[in-house]
Enzyme design. Structure first.
Site, mmCIF file in Angstrom:
data_model
loop_
_atom_site.group_PDB
_atom_site.id
_atom_site.type_symbol
_atom_site.label_atom_id
_atom_site.label_comp_id
_atom_site.label_asym_id
_atom_site.label_seq_id
_atom_site.Cartn_x
_atom_site.Cartn_y
_atom_site.Cartn_z
ATOM 1 N N ILE A 10 0.815 -1.221 0.000
ATOM 2 C CA ILE A 10 0.000 0.000 0.000
ATOM 3 C C ILE A 10 0.849 1.272 0.000
ATOM 4 O O ILE A 10 0.384 2.330 -0.427
ATOM 5 C CB ILE A 10 -0.966 0.009 1.195
ATOM 6 C CG1 ILE A 10 -2.057 1.078 1.002
ATOM 7 C CG2 ILE A 10 -0.212 0.204 2.505
ATOM 8 C CD1 ILE A 10 -3.180 1.004 2.008
ATOM 9 N N THR A 11 2.102 1.181 0.441
ATOM 10 C CA THR A 11 2.946 2.375 0.489
ATOM 11 C C THR A 11 3.658 2.654 -0.834
ATOM 12 O O THR A 11 4.328 3.676 -0.978
ATOM 13 C CB THR A 11 4.012 2.262 1.599
ATOM 14 O OG1 THR A 11 4.855 1.134 1.335
ATOM 15 C CG2 THR A 11 3.358 2.114 2.964
ATOM 16 N N ASP A 59 4.643 -8.558 6.972
ATOM 17 C CA ASP A 59 5.720 -8.862 6.038
ATOM 18 C C ASP A 59 5.294 -10.021 5.147
ATOM 19 O O ASP A 59 4.790 -11.038 5.649
ATOM 20 C CB ASP A 59 7.001 -9.222 6.803
ATOM 21 C CG ASP A 59 8.246 -9.126 5.933
ATOM 22 O OD1 ASP A 59 8.210 -9.658 4.808
ATOM 23 O OD2 ASP A 59 9.233 -8.525 6.372
ATOM 24 N N SER A 128 3.558 -9.563 -13.972
ATOM 25 C CA SER A 128 4.411 -8.583 -14.644
ATOM 26 C C SER A 128 4.773 -8.989 -16.054
ATOM 27 O O SER A 128 4.932 -10.179 -16.359
ATOM 28 C CB SER A 128 5.703 -8.390 -13.835
ATOM 29 O OG SER A 128 6.665 -7.663 -14.554
ATOM 30 N N GLU A 130 7.565 -8.699 -17.206
ATOM 31 C CA GLU A 130 8.907 -9.282 -17.158
ATOM 32 C C GLU A 130 8.857 -10.807 -17.246
ATOM 33 O O GLU A 130 9.872 -11.442 -17.528
ATOM 34 C CB GLU A 130 9.623 -8.859 -15.874
ATOM 35 C CG GLU A 130 10.114 -7.423 -15.874
ATOM 36 C CD GLU A 130 11.286 -7.185 -16.818
ATOM 37 O OE1 GLU A 130 12.060 -8.131 -17.066
ATOM 38 O OE2 GLU A 130 11.427 -6.046 -17.304
ATOM 39 N N TYR A 151 13.504 -11.601 -10.668
ATOM 40 C CA TYR A 151 12.200 -10.958 -10.489
ATOM 41 C C TYR A 151 11.157 -11.573 -11.412
ATOM 42 O O TYR A 151 10.054 -11.932 -10.978
ATOM 43 C CB TYR A 151 12.322 -9.461 -10.761
ATOM 44 C CG TYR A 151 10.992 -8.738 -10.808
ATOM 45 C CD1 TYR A 151 10.307 -8.431 -9.638
ATOM 46 C CD2 TYR A 151 10.415 -8.365 -12.026
ATOM 47 C CE1 TYR A 151 9.082 -7.762 -9.671
ATOM 48 C CE2 TYR A 151 9.198 -7.704 -12.070
ATOM 49 C CZ TYR A 151 8.538 -7.403 -10.893
ATOM 50 O OH TYR A 151 7.323 -6.760 -10.939
ATOM 51 N N ASN A 180 4.987 -2.020 -18.113
ATOM 52 C CA ASN A 180 5.570 -0.910 -17.359
ATOM 53 C C ASN A 180 4.596 0.249 -17.215
ATOM 54 O O ASN A 180 3.993 0.676 -18.190
ATOM 55 C CB ASN A 180 6.852 -0.416 -18.035
ATOM 56 C CG ASN A 180 7.960 -1.436 -17.986
ATOM 57 O OD1 ASN A 180 7.855 -2.498 -18.588
ATOM 58 N ND2 ASN A 180 9.021 -1.121 -17.289
ATOM 59 N N VAL A 191 14.364 3.517 -13.501
ATOM 60 C CA VAL A 191 15.053 4.322 -14.510
ATOM 61 C C VAL A 191 14.252 5.542 -14.948
ATOM 62 O O VAL A 191 14.828 6.614 -15.177
ATOM 63 C CB VAL A 191 15.454 3.450 -15.722
ATOM 64 C CG1 VAL A 191 14.233 2.972 -16.503
ATOM 65 C CG2 VAL A 191 16.403 4.213 -16.634
ATOM 66 N N ARG A 219 10.297 -0.496 -24.039
ATOM 67 C CA ARG A 219 9.265 -0.804 -23.064
ATOM 68 C C ARG A 219 7.938 -0.142 -23.419
ATOM 69 O O ARG A 219 7.902 0.947 -23.993
ATOM 70 C CB ARG A 219 9.697 -0.348 -21.657
ATOM 71 C CG ARG A 219 10.883 -1.109 -21.099
ATOM 72 C CD ARG A 219 10.550 -2.570 -20.832
ATOM 73 N NE ARG A 219 11.647 -3.303 -20.230
ATOM 74 C CZ ARG A 219 12.572 -3.978 -20.917
ATOM 75 N NH1 ARG A 219 12.501 -4.013 -22.250
ATOM 76 N NH2 ARG A 219 13.531 -4.632 -20.290
ATOM 77 N N ARG A 280 21.952 -5.164 -16.847
ATOM 78 C CA ARG A 280 21.529 -6.414 -16.216
ATOM 79 C C ARG A 280 22.350 -7.569 -16.779
ATOM 80 O O ARG A 280 22.754 -7.539 -17.944
ATOM 81 C CB ARG A 280 20.055 -6.680 -16.498
ATOM 82 C CG ARG A 280 19.107 -5.586 -16.053
ATOM 83 C CD ARG A 280 17.689 -5.902 -16.518
ATOM 84 N NE ARG A 280 16.746 -4.823 -16.219
ATOM 85 C CZ ARG A 280 15.484 -4.822 -16.597
ATOM 86 N NH1 ARG A 280 14.996 -5.852 -17.300
ATOM 87 N NH2 ARG A 280 14.691 -3.820 -16.279
ATOM 88 N N GLU A 283 19.570 -9.187 -20.413
ATOM 89 C CA GLU A 283 18.745 -8.071 -20.852
ATOM 90 C C GLU A 283 17.460 -8.577 -21.515
ATOM 91 O O GLU A 283 17.460 -9.617 -22.190
ATOM 92 C CB GLU A 283 19.506 -7.180 -21.839
ATOM 93 C CG GLU A 283 20.646 -6.381 -21.209
ATOM 94 C CD GLU A 283 20.147 -5.250 -20.338
ATOM 95 O OE1 GLU A 283 18.949 -4.891 -20.418
ATOM 96 O OE2 GLU A 283 20.959 -4.711 -19.552
#
Length: 326
Positions: A10-11, A59, A128, A130, A151, A180, A191, A219, A280, A283
């Protein structure tokens, strides 16, 4: 009766926008935040001070805290937005990424099942783009996943667990495969925000240059406000499913940076330094989403284009810097 929602992350950027949207929709919003020695509630302080949301320490790596909050709140909907979300950093802390971004999904889903909430609580998983990795664009719900980072791999684990619990326990469990999405609330180490912050500070004489890595990555960038609207629509659909959320338009990192610097009357190449540390190990060359399904079935479409996104971010950071916020 007022619906209750539990929101992880939420933050963060998405969590804060989603909390605002859910409050506006009349939900009773509860959120999980990690206990840290620094204040991390800047994005939601306006909601906390007005008493519109309630947060609890917890957590995603701790199953007991998740179970405790589910029993305490008894939510109607759970949105799992929280994760270790920085792709580059995931290479440095792969095990932690797996635990918080991947295994945490199982912790939440299994807690819902074991507490007898499997068929009564709706669940949203923030998946995602990704996960697609090196699969050639455009990418949609049928595209093969080939993640190239810890990730992306962790997100893919969470994606498949969501589908497994949906099928095995008849849960209303959805995946939103978001490409994204950015905004003024984006974290400083990502970035896009890094570029905008550096350009504004250079313009104001507070910084001399910006260090970047791969400028050729392409992206599909959208606005976070549009994307949380899609998340809400996904959860209100009659049937749980998996959905790609994207603009269908992509740009290189260089194009993004050129537009940011150009907006401020500068040229990127006059201030850019290439630093290999920001490359990375693996990539992902191009991510371009095909969001035909959500546009056709749910009627969602982005309302903020790329140029407006960049303009809003530049103006927002400029106001912050001039106001001495940072």
């Amino acid at each position: 009766m007022t619906k209750k929602v539990l929101l992880t992350g939420i933050t963060g950027q998405d969590g804060s926008y989603l909390a605002e949207l859910l409050v506006a929709k009349g939900y009773e919003v509860h959120g999980i935040q990690r206990r840290t020695s620094t204040i991390t509630t800047g994005r939601i302080d306006h909601l906390l001070s007005s008493g519109k949301i309630t947060t609890y320490y917890g957590d995603l790596a701790d199953a007991n805290s998740i179970e405790h909050l589910l029993m305490k709140i008894k939510p109607d909907e759970v949105y799992n937005i929280g994760s270790m979300s920085h792709v580059r950093v995931s290479f440095d802390i792969p095990e932690y990424t797996a635990q918080v971004t991947g295994v945490a999904v199982t912790r939440i889903l299994e807690a819902l099942r074991s507490l007898g909430m499997a068929e009564s609580v709706k669940y949203y998983q923030a998946s995602s783009s990704e996960m697609y990795g090196i699969s050639p664009p455009p990418q949609n719900e049928e595209t093969i996943f080939q993640p190239q980072s810890p990730y992306g791999c962790a997100k893919l684990y969470g994606y498949w667990m969501t589908r497994a619990y949906r099928k095995g326990y008849k849960m209303f469990a959805c995946n939103g495969i978001l490409f994204n999405h950015e905004g003024i609330r984006r974290g400083e180490t990502f970035v896009t925000k890094k570029i905008v912050r550096a350009a504004v500070r250079i313009k104001l004489g507070l910084q001399k240059n910006v260090e970047l890595g791969n400028l050729d990555a392409m992206r599909d960038w959208g606005d976070a406000r549009d994307y949380v609207r899609a998340i809400y629509m996904i959860m209100q659909h009659d049937v749980p499913d998996d959905w790609v959320v994207s603009t269908g338009e992509y740009h290189t990192v260089r194009e993004f940076a050129d537009m940011v610097f150009g907006t401020l009357g500068m040229k990127l190449d006059d201030y850019m330094i290439t630093n290999p540390i920001y490359y990375r190990p693996n990539e992902v060359p191009a991510l371009l989403g095909d969001s035909t399904k959500i546009r056709t079935v749910l009627g969602w479409k982005p309302e903020i284009n790329f140029e407006q996104l960049v303009d809003d971010m530049v103006k927002g950071v400029f106001d912050e810097e001039q106001g001495g916020v940072r």
